[in-house]
Design a protein around this motif. Structure first.
Motif, short mmCIF file in Angstrom:
data_model
loop_
_atom_site.label_atom_id
_atom_site.label_comp_id
_atom_site.label_asym_id
_atom_site.label_seq_id
_atom_site.Cartn_x
_atom_site.Cartn_y
_atom_site.Cartn_z
N THR A 1 75.65 -72.69 43.13
CA THR A 1 76.63 -72.38 44.18
C THR A 1 76.60 -73.45 45.26
N GLU A 2 75.41 -73.89 45.61
CA GLU A 2 75.27 -74.97 46.61
C GLU A 2 75.87 -76.27 46.09
N LEU A 3 75.63 -76.59 44.81
CA LEU A 3 76.19 -77.82 44.25
C LEU A 3 77.71 -77.78 44.25
N ALA A 4 78.28 -76.62 43.92
CA ALA A 4 79.74 -76.50 43.93
C ALA A 4 80.29 -76.81 45.32
N PRO B 1 65.66 -88.30 49.33
CA PRO B 1 65.43 -87.80 47.97
C PRO B 1 64.48 -86.60 47.96
N VAL B 2 64.80 -85.64 47.10
CA VAL B 2 63.94 -84.47 46.90
C VAL B 2 62.87 -84.84 45.87
N GLN C 1 73.18 -88.69 46.90
CA GLN C 1 73.04 -87.23 46.84
C GLN C 1 73.05 -86.74 45.41
N GLU C 2 73.90 -87.33 44.56
CA GLU C 2 73.95 -86.91 43.16
C GLU C 2 72.61 -87.11 42.49
N LEU C 3 71.96 -88.25 42.76
CA LEU C 3 70.68 -88.54 42.11
C LEU C 3 69.50 -87.93 42.87
N GLY C 4 69.43 -88.20 44.16
CA GLY C 4 68.24 -87.84 44.93
C GLY C 4 68.13 -86.36 45.26
N ALA D 1 67.66 -84.15 41.18
CA ALA D 1 66.27 -83.75 41.42
C ALA D 1 66.11 -82.24 41.43
N GLN D 2 67.03 -81.53 42.09
CA GLN D 2 66.91 -80.08 42.18
C GLN D 2 67.10 -79.41 40.82
N THR D 3 68.09 -79.85 40.05
CA THR D 3 68.29 -79.25 38.74
C THR D 3 67.16 -79.63 37.79
#
Length: 309
Positions: free
Chosen positions: A135-138, A172-173, A229-232, A236-238
């Motif tokens: 939901t956050e990614l959307a 980055p996460v 953001q897409e990478l870091g 990272a979160q997924t």
């Protein structure tokens, strides 16, 4: 769990939905099969880049500095050599406006269709962390789409007073070794998301380079910051929820398997198919990359032997 081919097929659908063939009229003349194989290869190279950077974090966490350095060196080759060379071979990068249009289509698809669907599946599977993350990614992807639309409007109407956003680079996460937090279709969807986010980060990097070459420094910053953001963050979160990073020994074994498959099966098949279609330059490129991947497999094997003996 879905097969590797099924997951790759899902991301291929995302690529097509994003409209990334919009600049095909300006692309080098290659057959449709060679173009499809090249896009598949690019997805694999982008994923290897992101995955090896994650494996490097795992190696750092386990105090294997030499292995971490090897993963990072290999990641750089996958992204800045293989991915970039493959993209050039099919004219993947278009004009700044075309690149923005492709980015808008991709982000809107993720924001309105892909990630909401993944969130609903995660809720059905009882994996609340994944449902919340999707939901956050959307929501994030909707913001990206809006920023890209504003940037495109500013390029198309330079006489106006449109806001030209540059985005914001994220911290980055960290990714730590650990087991998957979800199972079933939600785990498949998390792995698919890691592939999609790594591909987005890699292609936005190319778009940023093109924008800067056109003197569009603010657009270059927007693409770079979105890629960060897409990478870091998103990848990272997924990856963390999917348990992508295991022990360094297991990560090396997985890397060896992947590189050997590309060296002995995938790229030789692509090379033969390109040659049969008369795409000699692509056939030579695929053969060259197969040789590189064999070298990667060899170096990973040496690192594994050093680690376990």
């Amino acid at each position: 769990m879905r097969t590797f081919a099924a997951l790759t097929g899902l991301i291929t659908g995302v690529v097509l939905a994003a409209g990334l063939g919009a600049s095909a009229q300006a692309a080098p003349a290659v057959s449709p099969s060679t173009r499809d194989d090249t896009l598949t290869a690019m997805q694999g190279e982008a994923y290897a880049w992101a995955r090896y950077l994650a494996y490097a974090q795992g190696a750092d966490f386990e105090h294997h500095a030499d292995v971490a350095a090897l993963f990072r060196r290999t990641a750089r080759v996958e992204r800045y050599d293989h991915f970039a060379m493959e993209a050039a071979s099919i004219g993947f990068v278009g004009t700044d406006v075309e690149n923005l249009s492709a980015a808008i289509a991709g982000e809107e698809y993720e924001a309105t269709t892909l990630y909401p669907r993944f969130a609903r599946q995660a809720a059905r599977d009882g994996c609340a962390p994944a449902a919340e993350l999707f939901t956050e990614l959307a929501a994030d992807e909707a913001v990206h789409a809006q920023q890209f639309r504003l940037a495109r409007d500013a390029l198309l109407h330079p006489e106006g007073s449109q806001n030209f956003p540059v985005g914001e680079r994220v911290t980055p996460v960290p990714i730590r070794p650990g087991p998957p937090r979800c199972t079933g279709r939600t785990l498949d969807n998390l792995l698919a998301a890691t592939r999609g986010e790594s591909f987005a980060a890699a292609r936005y990097g190319l778009y940023a380079e093109h924008a800067r070459s056109d003197g569009q420094r603010r657009l270059g910053r927007l693409f770079d910051n979105t890629a960060s953001q897409e990478l870091g963050e998103h990848f990272a979160q997924t990856a963390q929820l999917a348990g992508l990073v295991a022990t360094t020994e297991d990560n090396l074994r997985g890397a060896i398997d992947g590189e050997q498959y590309e060296a002995t099966t995938m790229y030789p098949t692509f090379s033969r198919r390109a040659a049969a279609a008369g795409d000699e330059a692509s056939a030579d490129m695929f053969a060259e990359i197969a040789h590189d991947e064999a070298g990667h497999a060899h170096r990973f094997t040496d690192a594994l032997i050093d680690l376990i003996t």
